[in-house]
Design a protein around this motif. Structure first.
Motif, PDB file in Angstrom:
ATOM      1  N   GLU A 239       0.834  -1.213   0.000  1.00 52.32           N
ATOM      2  CA  GLU A 239       0.000   0.000   0.000  1.00 52.32           C
ATOM      3  C   GLU A 239       0.865   1.259   0.000  1.00 52.32           C
ATOM      4  OE1 GLU A 239      -2.397  -0.606   3.430  1.00 52.32           O
ATOM      5  OE2 GLU A 239      -3.735  -2.069   2.459  1.00 52.32           O
ATOM      6  N   ARG A 240       2.066   1.159   0.564  1.00 52.59           N
ATOM      7  CA  ARG A 240       2.976   2.319   0.598  1.00 52.59           C
ATOM      8  C   ARG A 240       3.757   2.483  -0.692  1.00 52.59           C
ATOM      9  NH1 ARG A 240       5.458   0.071   5.228  1.00 52.59           N
ATOM     10  NH2 ARG A 240       7.455   0.560   4.240  1.00 52.59           N
ATOM     11  N   SER A 242       3.132   2.675  -3.952  1.00 51.75           N
ATOM     12  CA  SER A 242       2.720   3.655  -4.966  1.00 51.75           C
ATOM     13  C   SER A 242       3.011   5.089  -4.529  1.00 51.75           C
ATOM     14  CB  SER A 242       1.239   3.489  -5.297  1.00 51.75           C
ATOM     15  OG  SER A 242       0.451   3.672  -4.141  1.00 51.75           O
ATOM     16  N   LYS A 243       3.026   5.332  -3.227  1.00 51.83           N
ATOM     17  CA  LYS A 243       3.285   6.675  -2.714  1.00 51.83           C
ATOM     18  C   LYS A 243       4.772   6.970  -2.587  1.00 51.83           C
ATOM     19  CE  LYS A 243      -0.955   6.528   0.065  1.00 51.83           C
ATOM     20  NZ  LYS A 243      -1.507   6.580   1.444  1.00 51.83           N
ATOM     21  N   GLU A 244       5.564   5.945  -2.303  1.00 52.44           N
ATOM     22  CA  GLU A 244       6.967   6.182  -1.944  1.00 52.44           C
ATOM     23  C   GLU A 244       7.970   5.807  -3.035  1.00 52.44           C
ATOM     24  OE1 GLU A 244       7.663   4.098   1.692  1.00 52.44           O
ATOM     25  OE2 GLU A 244       5.994   5.042   2.749  1.00 52.44           O
ATOM     26  N   SER A 245       7.595   4.998  -4.004  1.00 55.25           N
ATOM     27  CA  SER A 245       8.552   4.565  -5.031  1.00 55.25           C
ATOM     28  C   SER A 245       8.822   5.701  -6.011  1.00 55.25           C
ATOM     29  CB  SER A 245       8.007   3.356  -5.783  1.00 55.25           C
ATOM     30  OG  SER A 245       6.813   3.682  -6.475  1.00 55.25           O
ATOM     31  N   TYR A 252      11.400   1.146 -11.596  1.00 57.10           N
ATOM     32  CA  TYR A 252      10.695   1.520 -10.373  1.00 57.10           C
ATOM     33  C   TYR A 252      11.566   1.119  -9.190  1.00 57.10           C
ATOM     34  CZ  TYR A 252       6.273   2.876 -12.481  1.00 57.10           C
ATOM     35  OH  TYR A 252       5.288   3.537 -13.180  1.00 57.10           O
ATOM     36  N   TRP A 254      12.470   1.465  -5.004  1.00 57.09           N
ATOM     37  CA  TRP A 254      11.885   1.769  -3.697  1.00 57.09           C
ATOM     38  C   TRP A 254      12.783   1.238  -2.598  1.00 57.09           C
ATOM     39  CZ3 TRP A 254       7.618  -1.207  -0.748  1.00 57.09           C
ATOM     40  CH2 TRP A 254       7.133  -0.430   0.317  1.00 57.09           C
TER      41      TRP A 254
END
Length: 356
Positions: A239-240, A242-245, A252, A254
């Motif tokens: 869930e994190r 998409s916001k943090e990568s 991509y 992260w």
């Protein structure tokens, strides 16, 4: 059972090594990788070997400290499974006091068949299956077939031995279908998920997992209660993502932080859902960064990419398979790793079709 085509070593050399072991005149050390394929290959091999010493390590842990540990234990035979060993000098050092057997499936740069070293490598099969195939020549291991299938699933190596896997599925009243990832359901799939997650829960002390796995179908003791906790953590991490990568060099990227070392679970799920995308997930553990890279369509040579990104890093390791690879290096090199990634020309230098 599908016969592997060994590109290094042969079955006769394996039989010769085992004849010396089964003469019963020496202590045995078994060293395997600290993931599910390493756990399964070690479990299968040890059913025959009955090793005096069993240890699960990361690639970078095959070093001089391990040599010294094995020497102090006064082992006469050392068996390595599922370990991408690039420093042959380490193995040669061990061969000075012990006969060595290596069973692996990673791409390699050197055929390590030397005096007192037997090296077997076959591509397209997981190490668990290779050990099952080879050690079955010494002892009946059919009770572990379900466990070996779990290692095939976890490493996504189930094409060359698809016929055998189908037979095992039918034996356990399930149906194996590759199309549309239909195999990602049922008891066998759930078992490999539970085992993979439990390994992450207990890593680096994996003796608990090793001892809980039994011969009977689905016999994994109380490991599921631990795997559920890891899977919940992985769900939160996804869930994190998409916001943090961020996108660096067409990849991509992260850096994950979590209670458990779950980067493999996260990157596997991401790449299965997006097979045409390259993902690199970094995770700091102690003074090291551990990297997992995935691209399921196999258009990028990930082992070559990992070696490029870590070239010249001291006390580091990199390797794997075309769609799935990894690296370990001291944290002091992290910014240089990202700098090289930013300058990346992914589809010119690291395309599978490229000769560069």
């Amino acid at each position: 059972m599908q016969k592997p085509e060994f590109i290094a070593g042969n079955e006769l050399a394996f039989i010769d090594f085992m004849s010396k072991v089964r003469a019963g005149k020496g202590r045995i050390g078994l060293i395997s990788h600290n993931d599910l394929d390493g756990m399964v290959s070690g479990k299968v091999a040890n059913e025959v070997l009955k090793a005096d010493f069993v240890k699960f390590v990361d690639y970078i842990d095959v070093n001089q400290y391990l040599v010294n540990e094995l020497r102090e234990l006064k082992v006469d035979f050392v068996v390595f499974t599922d370990l991408n060993i690039e420093n042959s000098e380490i193995i040669k050092d061990i061969s000075e006091f012990a006969e060595v057997l290596i069973i692996d499936h990673h791409r390699f740069s050197e055929d390590m068949n030397y005096d007192r070293i037997t090296f077997l490598n076959a591509q397209g099969f997981c190490a668990g299956y290779l050990c099952y195939y080879l050690f079955s020549k010494v002892q009946n291991l059919e009770s572990f077939d379900w466990l070996v299938v779990c290692s095939c699933l976890s490493d996504w190596l189930f094409v060359k031995n698809e016929g055998w896997i189908r037979e095992v599925y039918r034996k356990h009243n399930e149906d194996f279908k590759i199309e549309n990832n239909s195999f990602k359901k049922g008891r066998i799939w759930e078992l490999q998920e539970d085992l993979s997650a439990a390994i992450l829960y207990f890593r680096p002390n994996l003796k608990r997992v090793f001892d809980q796995i039994g011969k009977n179908f689905g016999q994994i003791g109380d490991l599921r209660k631990y795997s559920d906790e890891v899977k919940k953590e992985a769900k939160k991490a996804l869930e994190r993502f998409s916001k943090e990568s961020i996108i660096i060099g067409g990849v991509y990227f992260w850096e994950i932080s979590s209670k458990y070392p779950i980067k493999e679970i996260v990157v596997n799920i991401l790449s299965m859902e997006n097979p045409n995308t390259t993902f690199i997930v970094a995770e700091k553990r102690g003074n090291y960064y551990k990297i997992s890279a995935r691209r399921q369509n196999k258009n990028v040579d990930l082992p070559k990419l990992m070696k490029y990104l870590t070239q010249g890093f001291k006390n580091s390791s990199a390797g794997g398979h075309i769609p799935a690879a990894g690296a370990n290096f001291p944290s002091e090199y992290y910014e240089e790793f990202k700098k090289r990634l930013r300058n990346l020309k992914l589809f010119t230098s690291f395309s599978v079709q490229s000769n560069i």
